[in-house]
Design an enzyme around this catalytic site. Structure first.
Site, PDB file in Angstrom:
ATOM      1  CD  GLU A   1      -1.338  -0.099   3.675  1.00 25.29           C
ATOM      2  OE1 GLU A   1      -2.360  -0.784   3.482  1.00 25.29           O
ATOM      3  OE2 GLU A   1      -1.114   0.507   4.722  1.00 25.29           O
TER       4      GLU A   1
ATOM      5  CB  CYS B   1      -2.451   1.316   8.661  1.00 27.80           C
ATOM      6  SG  CYS B   1      -1.021   1.440   7.594  1.00 27.80           S
TER       7      CYS B   1
END
Length: 358
Positions: free
Chosen positions: A86, A332
């Protein structure tokens, strides 16, 4: 038929140019459009005579998440190996835009507060995979009439555990004939790999360094950052002193505010003493809880403000850094972790089925 060539591969591009006796101007135009202007693939390659020989990307965009709070964007990419990484675009209120890139799939540092460190894997990314995060994010911003101002290595992975590819990435990012990014707009964040920090300062003296300190007490730091056992605080302080001698700018000190872990008056005074005499800037960071660390909680905002005022009173340059994209960053690494584990299980099962001994 030969494999398509990545524009990041300078040697292959030059070989292609010589083989077909192309004017070097074609290559310069391609790089300017793609790396500096972040034009679309079609536009950037439109006048390149051998455009079918090129493959602009090594990563496939898998999913995109846009914050409803502050305009942050999280991009999930799939590598050729099938793993997810990511990147996060942060659109700062001042108008500047920062891209947070990943240098690994997972992270071996295994910090207690980090979802990425709990993935159970750590695989280095190739420099082309790191650069493609920059390219695709830059193209996205350019399509919105925006610009990419800063690049920070604060995504998945400990950058100095992938040191050779990190260096190659920065070389290409700062090369005048490639991305031509200012090294002062690049920051590398580490949990504290001492020798690599000094090497980075020497090789790229204008690139910014950030140390994720999080505690000036050795035993506390070891509990939340296992790598602290290998790089104790005394060694890290000497490392920062050495970096200060090499570089003219400050080293950023990242300090995650964890309730009842590192936010007491004793912690504050110990931190001020540890930082005394160093050319640093302290960033106090609110903690966003993750599901894998239910025992950790963030310090209350008022207490963070008090901590910051006290540090400033003790002569330490201090900023409270507010998180962007909380609605997309709260977990996250979690989606990536689950997807990667599912992929690994499928891959292992497939290998087992095709094994001669199966």
């Amino acid at each position: 038929m030969t494999e398509p060539i990545s524009p990041f591969d300078s040697d292959a591009i030059e070989q292609l140019r010589q083989q077909h006796r192309l004017d070097p101007e074609y290559v310069r135009t391609l790089r300017n459009r793609l790396f500096k202007q972040f034009r679309s693939d079609e536009d950037a390659t439109s006048n390149f005579p051998l455009r079918d020989s090129l493959r602009c990307h090594v990563l496939q965009q898998y999913r995109r998440f846009d914050s409803d709070l502050d305009g942050a964007t999280k991009l999930l990419f799939r590598t050729e190996a099938g793993m997810l990484i990511e990147s996060v675009i942060l659109r700062i209120a001042t108008g500047r835009t920062t891209l947070c890139v990943s240098s690994q799939v997972g992270c071996a540092a295994a910090c207690d507060f980090c979802a990425t460190g709990k993935m159970g894997i750590a695989k280095n990314l190739d420099y082309t995979e790191i650069l493609d995060q920059v390219l695709q994010a830059g193209q996205l911003l350019a399509s919105e009439d925006g610009s990419l101002d800063n690049i920070v290595f604060m995504g998945m992975g400990e950058p100095f555990h992938n040191e050779s590819q990190l260096h190659k990435t920065i070389e290409v990012l700062t090369a005048p004939d490639h991305f031509n990014r200012s090294p002062s707009r690049i920051l590398v964040s580490t949990v504290g790999v001492s020798d690599a920090m000094i090497q980075m300062a020497g090789r790229f003296p204008k690139v910014n360094l950030a140390l994720s300190l999080h505690s000036a007490d050795q035993s506390t730091r070891e509990k939340i950052i296992p790598l602290a056992r290998r790089y104790p605080l005394d060694q890290l302080r000497t490392t920062i002193q050495r970096c200060n001698e090499i570089q003219s700018h400050e080293v950023m000190i990242e300090y995650l505010m964890l309730r009842d872990v590192n936010d007491s008056v004793i912690d504050r005074d110990r931190l001020a003493k540890w930082l005394d005499g160093l050319n640093v800037h302290l960033n106090l960071i609110p903690y966003n809880p993750i599901e894998d660390a239910p025992h950790l909680a963030g310090t209350e905002p008022d207490a963070i403000a008090d901590f910051a005022r006290a540090m400033k009173g003790l002569g330490v340059k201090t900023t409270v850094r507010y998180s962007l994209g909380r609605d997309i960053d709260a977990a996250c690494g979690q989606l990536v972790r689950k997807e990667n584990r599912t992929y690994a299980l499928r891959l292992n099962a497939n290998v087992a089925r095709h094994s001669p001994t199966a």
